[in-house]
Design a protein around this motif. Sequence first.
Motif, PDB file in Angstrom:
ATOM      1  N   THR A  89     -10.358   5.604   0.133  1.00 45.52           N
ATOM      2  CA  THR A  89      -8.941   5.925   0.295  1.00 45.52           C
ATOM      3  C   THR A  89      -8.331   6.339  -1.032  1.00 45.52           C
ATOM      4  OG1 THR A  89      -8.826   4.275   2.068  1.00 45.52           O
ATOM      5  CG2 THR A  89      -6.738   5.051   1.152  1.00 45.52           C
ATOM      6  N   VAL A  90      -8.732   5.669  -2.112  1.00 46.14           N
ATOM      7  CA  VAL A  90      -8.229   6.037  -3.445  1.00 46.14           C
ATOM      8  C   VAL A  90      -8.612   7.474  -3.778  1.00 46.14           C
ATOM      9  CG1 VAL A  90      -8.311   5.506  -5.903  1.00 46.14           C
ATOM     10  CG2 VAL A  90      -8.340   3.645  -4.241  1.00 46.14           C
ATOM     11  N   THR A  91      -9.869   7.830  -3.493  1.00 52.41           N
ATOM     12  CA  THR A  91     -10.333   9.192  -3.759  1.00 52.41           C
ATOM     13  C   THR A  91      -9.521  10.206  -2.959  1.00 52.41           C
ATOM     14  OG1 THR A  91     -12.577   8.393  -4.170  1.00 52.41           O
ATOM     15  CG2 THR A  91     -12.337  10.733  -3.688  1.00 52.41           C
ATOM     16  N   LEU A 129       0.822  -1.201   0.000  1.00 57.00           N
ATOM     17  CA  LEU A 129       0.000   0.000   0.000  1.00 57.00           C
ATOM     18  C   LEU A 129       0.861   1.257   0.000  1.00 57.00           C
ATOM     19  CD1 LEU A 129      -2.721   1.428   0.212  1.00 57.00           C
ATOM     20  CD2 LEU A 129      -2.618   1.109   2.696  1.00 57.00           C
ATOM     21  N   ALA A 130       1.911   1.255   0.839  1.00 58.53           N
ATOM     22  CA  ALA A 130       2.812   2.409   0.893  1.00 58.53           C
ATOM     23  C   ALA A 130       3.504   2.621  -0.448  1.00 58.53           C
ATOM     24  CB  ALA A 130       3.854   2.200   1.997  1.00 58.53           C
ATOM     25  N   ALA A 131       3.881   1.522  -1.101  1.00 55.40           N
ATOM     26  CA  ALA A 131       4.521   1.628  -2.416  1.00 55.40           C
ATOM     27  C   ALA A 131       3.547   2.210  -3.437  1.00 55.40           C
ATOM     28  CB  ALA A 131       5.013   0.251  -2.871  1.00 55.40           C
ATOM     29  N   ALA A 132       2.278   1.806  -3.365  1.00 54.21           N
ATOM     30  CA  ALA A 132       1.272   2.315  -4.301  1.00 54.21           C
ATOM     31  C   ALA A 132       1.065   3.817  -4.111  1.00 54.21           C
ATOM     32  CB  ALA A 132      -0.052   1.576  -4.105  1.00 54.21           C
ATOM     33  N   PHE A 139      -3.851   1.907 -10.119  1.00 51.84           N
ATOM     34  CA  PHE A 139      -4.416   0.565 -10.248  1.00 51.84           C
ATOM     35  C   PHE A 139      -4.078  -0.282  -9.021  1.00 51.84           C
ATOM     36  CE2 PHE A 139      -3.665  -3.897 -11.325  1.00 51.84           C
ATOM     37  CZ  PHE A 139      -4.945  -4.264 -11.719  1.00 51.84           C
ATOM     38  N   THR A 140      -2.826  -0.240  -8.575  1.00 50.43           N
ATOM     39  CA  THR A 140      -2.428  -1.000  -7.389  1.00 50.43           C
ATOM     40  C   THR A 140      -3.186  -0.529  -6.160  1.00 50.43           C
ATOM     41  OG1 THR A 140      -0.200  -1.254  -8.326  1.00 50.43           O
ATOM     42  CG2 THR A 140      -0.462  -1.708  -5.976  1.00 50.43           C
ATOM     43  N   LEU A 141      -3.394   0.757  -6.068  1.00 47.50           N
ATOM     44  CA  LEU A 141      -4.115   1.338  -4.936  1.00 47.50           C
ATOM     45  C   LEU A 141      -5.548   0.818  -4.880  1.00 47.50           C
ATOM     46  CD1 LEU A 141      -3.186   3.391  -2.768  1.00 47.50           C
ATOM     47  CD2 LEU A 141      -4.346   5.160  -4.076  1.00 47.50           C
ATOM     48  N   THR A 142      -6.194   0.707  -6.040  1.00 45.52           N
ATOM     49  CA  THR A 142      -7.579   0.226  -6.069  1.00 45.52           C
ATOM     50  C   THR A 142      -7.703  -1.232  -5.643  1.00 45.52           C
ATOM     51  OG1 THR A 142      -7.381  -0.352  -8.411  1.00 45.52           O
ATOM     52  CG2 THR A 142      -8.251   1.830  -7.891  1.00 45.52           C
ATOM     53  N   VAL A 196       1.761   6.817  -6.852  1.00 45.66           N
ATOM     54  CA  VAL A 196       0.762   7.809  -7.244  1.00 45.66           C
ATOM     55  C   VAL A 196       1.318   9.221  -7.094  1.00 45.66           C
ATOM     56  CG1 VAL A 196      -1.481   8.816  -6.649  1.00 45.66           C
ATOM     57  CG2 VAL A 196      -1.220   6.334  -6.749  1.00 45.66           C
ATOM     58  N   PHE A 197       1.876   9.506  -5.921  1.00 44.36           N
ATOM     59  CA  PHE A 197       2.393  10.854  -5.696  1.00 44.36           C
ATOM     60  C   PHE A 197       3.612  11.134  -6.562  1.00 44.36           C
ATOM     61  CE2 PHE A 197      -0.353  10.943  -2.045  1.00 44.36           C
ATOM     62  CZ  PHE A 197      -0.604  12.289  -1.845  1.00 44.36           C
TER      63      PHE A 197
END
Length: 328
Positions: A268-270, A3-6, A258-261, A10-11
Amino acid sequence: MRLAAAVGLVFGGCCSNVVFLELLAREFPGCGNIVTFAQFLFIAVEGFIFEANFGRKRPAIPIRYYLIMVAMFFTVSVVNNYALNLNIAMPLHMIFRSGSLIASMVLGIIILKKRYSVSKYTSIALVSVGIFVCTFMSAKQVASQSSSGEEDGLHVFLWWLLGIAALTFALLMSARMGIFQETLYKQFGKHSKEALFYNHALPLPGFLLLAPDIYAHAVLFSQSEPFQVPGIGLTLPVMWFYLIMNVVTQYVCIRGVFTLTTECPSLTVTLVVTLRKFVSLIFSILYFRNPFTAWHWLGTFFVFVGTLLYAEVWSSLGAGRRKEAKEE
């Protein structure tokens, strides 16, 4: 850890992508077509190898539905990028695209007959006010810059109005595509990687219509000043370096989302995507010194507060704290 990697992808990917897009657009405002083509080609090639297995894997969703989705996706991508060539500043571009919630809600009410809570309508009102304030103040800036009495003053302002119309059209088309995609996923199941591949591969022939513009900008890119890539010593025109980095960071951004979803709920994605947009906006204003008044800041505040309210971030966080308190 995943999750941290995702979140990092994103950022890191999305924020870097905005930086390289602005570097490209500042030098050649009309370069949207070559940027879009490069992004589509890279993601299509990657998907053809790793998702479609060199064409041997049959799609789970019939191709005819992808063709409809692709027509909308291609139109949205081209129009959004071309808006930068119509006197639309990057901060306004980002703020306007943050209004996707408005378009989604309006079309959801009209097409899907959905009904929403009072908090949802309040959030949309905040986003609408924020976008209106930013757009109105940007209009004043464009008008003041073109009020010197020269004949091209009105011409500049009219092009800006066309840019706003283009962004509005892309916003509504994107929302319609989201509704269409939602109905497909309900019928055939979620196949995000497959949709990502076909959404980028099927539109590639459409770029033949834009070939003269793409070639013209490729020539301009090749004539830009040489740049030595750090670490590898390779020298290439600086605009090609910016384009390559834009394509790579766009891919990182998409893969991160995609990984985040797959790792956390849509709420959380939003939240993560909204915060990413805010960071990109602030960086664009500070680093590139884009004109941004106190009214722009107020409008931006309304947009992001409205987005977070729509996602029910605060109520969800409060519920989480109450649950933790009960467990203690």
